[in-house]
Design a protein around this motif. Structure first.
Motif, short mmCIF file in Angstrom:
data_model
loop_
_atom_site.label_atom_id
_atom_site.label_comp_id
_atom_site.label_asym_id
_atom_site.label_seq_id
_atom_site.Cartn_x
_atom_site.Cartn_y
_atom_site.Cartn_z
N LEU A 158 0.85 -1.19 0.00
CA LEU A 158 0.00 0.00 0.00
C LEU A 158 0.89 1.24 0.00
N TRP A 159 0.46 2.27 -0.72
CA TRP A 159 1.10 3.59 -0.69
C TRP A 159 0.09 4.60 -0.16
N ALA A 160 0.54 5.47 0.75
CA ALA A 160 -0.35 6.47 1.34
C ALA A 160 0.30 7.85 1.32
N LEU A 161 -0.50 8.86 1.02
CA LEU A 161 -0.07 10.26 1.15
C LEU A 161 -0.76 10.82 2.38
N LEU A 162 0.02 11.23 3.37
CA LEU A 162 -0.49 11.76 4.62
C LEU A 162 -0.11 13.23 4.75
N ALA A 163 -0.90 13.97 5.52
CA ALA A 163 -0.61 15.39 5.74
C ALA A 163 -1.15 15.81 7.11
N ARG A 164 -0.60 16.87 7.64
CA ARG A 164 -1.06 17.40 8.92
C ARG A 164 -2.40 18.11 8.76
N ARG A 165 -2.67 18.62 7.56
CA ARG A 165 -3.92 19.31 7.27
C ARG A 165 -4.50 18.76 5.97
N MET A 166 -5.82 18.81 5.85
CA MET A 166 -6.47 18.28 4.65
C MET A 166 -6.23 19.17 3.44
N VAL A 167 -5.89 20.44 3.67
CA VAL A 167 -5.53 21.31 2.55
C VAL A 167 -4.14 20.89 2.10
N GLY A 168 -4.10 19.99 1.14
CA GLY A 168 -2.84 19.37 0.74
C GLY A 168 -1.95 20.30 -0.08
N ASP A 169 -0.69 19.94 -0.13
CA ASP A 169 0.30 20.66 -0.92
C ASP A 169 0.32 20.06 -2.33
N PRO A 170 0.04 20.86 -3.37
CA PRO A 170 0.02 20.31 -4.74
C PRO A 170 1.33 19.66 -5.14
N ALA A 171 2.45 20.18 -4.64
CA ALA A 171 3.74 19.59 -5.00
C ALA A 171 3.86 18.18 -4.45
N TRP A 172 3.38 17.96 -3.22
CA TRP A 172 3.44 16.63 -2.63
C TRP A 172 2.47 15.67 -3.30
N LEU A 173 1.30 16.19 -3.67
CA LEU A 173 0.35 15.36 -4.41
C LEU A 173 0.96 14.94 -5.74
N GLY A 174 1.63 15.86 -6.41
CA GLY A 174 2.27 15.52 -7.68
C GLY A 174 3.35 14.46 -7.52
N LYS A 175 4.16 14.59 -6.46
CA LYS A 175 5.20 13.60 -6.19
C LYS A 175 4.58 12.23 -5.92
N TYR A 176 3.52 12.20 -5.13
CA TYR A 176 2.83 10.94 -4.81
C TYR A 176 2.26 10.30 -6.07
N LEU A 177 1.62 11.13 -6.91
CA LEU A 177 1.00 10.60 -8.13
C LEU A 177 2.04 10.04 -9.10
#
Length: 202
Positions: A158-177
C-alpha cells in the motif's frame, strides 16, 4: 485500545471466527493495508534521507491511498479503518488506527520496529510473515508512506499520502502521483476521523 508488538498471521485473518463482527476489525486492517500483489521490490522504494522518527509523531490525515488492487476496499462498506496518528515508544513506532461503523468504534495499535536502516521499520506476525514500512519522503508536514506485507508466497503493499492538514500541498500530491503512475497503482477509498473513539457509555 488493542496493543501488541505482533500482528495475527495474514492467512489466519480469513479463517472462520466466532462471529462476523469479531473478525471484521482484523479483516479491515489487512484490507486497508493492502491485500494486493505488489508490483515493486523493496529495493525500488526510496527512503527519506536523514529521517527523524520523532518528527513524524502526532496527528496525520490521509489524503490519498493507492494499491495495485482496483477494489481494495468498497466505498459502500459500512465498517471502515482510519489512521489517526503515529507515536514513538522506546525506539519503536506505533500506528494508531481506529475502525468505525454500525455504532462501533475501536482502536488498534500496530507496532513497528526499526530495522537498523534509516527510515525503515518492520513488524512480525504470529505464526510467521512480516510487515515492512518505509518512510519514502517527508518534510514532516507531508508524508509518503509505503507498507509491504510478506506472508509465505504472498506479497502485498500500500502507498499512502499523509498530511497534517487536509488542505494538501500540490507539489506533494504531484510527487505521490508519480509513484502511483510508476507502479501502476489503483486509488483506494480514504477515511479520516475528526477525533478518537468516544469513551464507552456508563
Amino acid at each position: 485500545m488493542t496493543k501488541g508488538h505482533q500482528l495475527p498471521r495474514l492467512s489466519s485473518l480469513w479463517a472462520p471466527a466466532v462471529t462476523a463482527l469479531e473478525k471484521r476489525p482484523l479483516l479491515l486492517l489487512t484490507l486497508i493495508l493492502g491485500l494486493a500483489s505488489a508490483q515493486e521490490t523493496l529495493e525500488e522504494v526510496p527512503v527519506q534521507p536523514a529521517f527523524d522518527a520523532q518528527k513524524v509523531e502526532g496527528r496525520w490525515l490521509t489524503v490519498q491511498l493507492a494499491s495495485s488492487h482496483a477494489h481494495l476496499v468498497s466505498p459502500d462498506d459500512p465498517l471502515r479503518l482510519a489512521l489517526h496518528s503515529i507515536r514513538s515508544r522506546d525506539g519503536d513506532l506505533e500506528l494508531i488506527l481506529f475502525w468505525t461503523g454500525e455504532g462501533v468504534c475501536k482502536g488498534v495499535n500496530v507496532t513497528i520496529h526499526p530495522t537498523g536502516l534509516q527510515g525503515q521499520y518492520q513488524g512480525s506476525f504470529e505464526g510467521g510473515g512480516s510487515m515492512h514500512v518505509r518512510f519514502v519522503s517527508t518534510d514532516y508536514s507531508n508524508l509518503i508512506l509505503y507498507v509491504r506485507f510478506e506472508d509465505d508466497d504472498e506479497t502485498t503493499s500500500l502507498w499512502a499520502l499523509l498530511a497534517r492538514r487536509m488542505v494538501g500541498d500540490p507539489a506533494w500530491l504531484g510527487k505521490y502521483l508519480e509513484y502511483v503512475a510508476e507502479f501502476q497503482l489503483q486509488k483506494a477509498p480514504v477515511l479520516n476521523l475528526d477525533a478518537q473513539c468516544p469513551p464507552p457509555e456508563a
